[in-house]
Design an enzyme around this catalytic site. Structure first.
Site, PDB file in Angstrom:
ATOM      1  CG  HIS A  38      17.483  29.367  20.143  1.00  0.00           C
ATOM      2  ND1 HIS A  38      16.687  30.492  20.203  1.00  0.00           N
ATOM      3  CD2 HIS A  38      17.673  29.126  18.817  1.00  0.00           C
ATOM      4  CE1 HIS A  38      16.391  30.903  18.978  1.00  0.00           C
ATOM      5  NE2 HIS A  38      16.981  30.104  18.118  1.00  0.00           N
TER       6      HIS A  38
HETATM    7  O1  RIB Z   1      13.543  26.944  18.671  1.00  0.00           O
HETATM    8  C1  RIB Z   1      14.903  26.744  18.942  1.00  0.00           C
HETATM    9  C2  RIB Z   1      15.128  25.375  19.506  1.00  0.00           C
HETATM   10  O2  RIB Z   1      14.745  24.380  18.541  1.00  0.00           O
HETATM   11  C3  RIB Z   1      16.611  25.108  19.793  1.00  0.00           C
HETATM   12  O3  RIB Z   1      16.727  24.216  20.858  1.00  0.00           O
HETATM   13  C4  RIB Z   1      17.076  24.472  18.516  1.00  0.00           C
HETATM   14  O4  RIB Z   1      18.228  23.675  18.719  1.00  0.00           O
HETATM   15  C5  RIB Z   1      15.891  23.599  18.178  1.00  0.00           C
HETATM   16  O5  RIB Z   1      15.960  22.421  18.955  1.00  0.00           O
END
Ligand code: RIB
Ligand code: CA
Length: 311
Positions: free
Chosen positions: A240
């Site tokens: 992500h």
């Molecule tokens: O939903 C994914 C996000 O939430 C990413 O940034 C993960 O590290 C958490 O912070």
């Protein structure tokens, strides 16, 4: 000219990879500071994790200050994600305790000071966790907004959420902060689950990372090869947060469109939903560029190439 950035983060394995990619890109990115926030794990642990990751980069990284930030959302009680990232937030990385310390001072004050001191072309804010620190900075010091070049954030979802069916984790944890950020009037790039779930490294790419023979490569390989908890919809680990840094470095690998985005702040099942007006039906002024696709193979190949420069 290098882009001045602040990474606001809640490490978390994917945050760790994003931070390492940023450290490996100092020729393009002027990383002014790392600010931490409660999210994946409580802020004491996210701060320790940011330091552990910075320690990996050796002397080169030591010049980047780490400031501890908000310990919880603006209004809702903190919800964390140890069920995904493990008790210390970096399961699989096998990193020692921090050998360095956070810089005294609160993250919000650091964001304000760095923005105020920046030259006119401003600072890019890169939040990778709940948006609490950014919202507090905007409310405490709205004068910094002209100095915010853009906000490139990981958060939100075009489709299903990952914390609830409606909401992605970062927005779910602090939807009030998200509402403040989406309403701030500065250029926003929203890197949500619609695109980040496309960024899952292949077995071959993970093996290449492990084969780098570096401390950073070993840590990333360990994180990407640990078993992923069930019920999250993918067997591989979506990268992500690295998509945020990847967008800064290689925007040509991404596509999307300008949309109006609104964060749901209620307490019901839609809490944290990002309503994205993809077809402009509400006729509201777009407030974010919503990224919807990425050339994932090219992203990982370029990321691996940059990671070779780390110790
Ligand atoms: O939903 C994914 C996000 O939430 C990413 O940034 C993960 O590290 C958490 O912070
Ligand atoms: Ca994160």
């Amino acid at each position: 000219m290098r882009e001045a950035i602040i990474i606001d983060t809640d490490p978390g394995q994917d945050d760790a990879v994003a931070l390492l990619l940023a450290f490996a890109s100092r020729d393009r990115l002027d990383l002014r500071a790392i600010t931490t926030v409660a999210g994946n794990v409580p802020v004491g642990q996210t701060t320790a994790n940011a330091l552990r990751i910075r320690d990996l980069t050796g002397a080169e990284g030591a010049s980047v200050p780490v400031y501890a930030g908000a310990g919880g959302p603006l209004l809702f009680p903190l919800e964390t994600a140890e069920f995904v990232c493990g008790p210390d937030g970096l399961a699989g990385a096998d990193l020692p305790a921090p050998a360095s310390e956070a810089t005294p001072g609160h993250a919000v004050e650091a964001i304000i000071a760095i923005c105020r001191a920046s030259p006119d072309h401003g600072v890019t804010l890169c939040p990778l966790g709940p948006l609490t620190n950014l919202a507090l900075a905007i409310r405490l010091a709205p004068d910094i907004l002209p100095k915010v070049k853009r906000i490139v954030l990981m958060g939100g979802a075009l489709g299903l959420g990952n914390m609830t069916p409606a909401a992605e984790f970062n927005i779910h944890v602090d939807p009030h902060a998200a509402a403040i950020v989406f309403d701030c009037g500065r250029p926003i790039v929203m890197v949500g689950l619609g695109v980040t779930l496309q960024a899952i490294a292949s077995h071959e790419q993970v093996a290449r990372i492990g084969g780098l023979g570096t401390a950073a490569g070993r840590a990333i390989h360990g994180m990407l090869t640990r078993p992923r908890p069930g019920g999250l919809g993918t067997s591989g680990h979506p990268m992500h947060d690295p998509c945020v840094i990847g967008f800064l470095l290689w925007p040509e690998l991404f596509s999307g469109r300008d949309c109006h985005v609104e964060a749901e702040t209620g307490t019901g099942p839609l809490r944290g939903r990002t309503t994205i007006d993809w077809h402009g039906r509400l006729r509201r002024e777009p407030n974010a560029y919503v990224v919807s696709s990425v050339e994932a193979a090219a992203l990982f190949n370029r990321m691996i190439e940059r990671l070779t420069t780390l110790p």
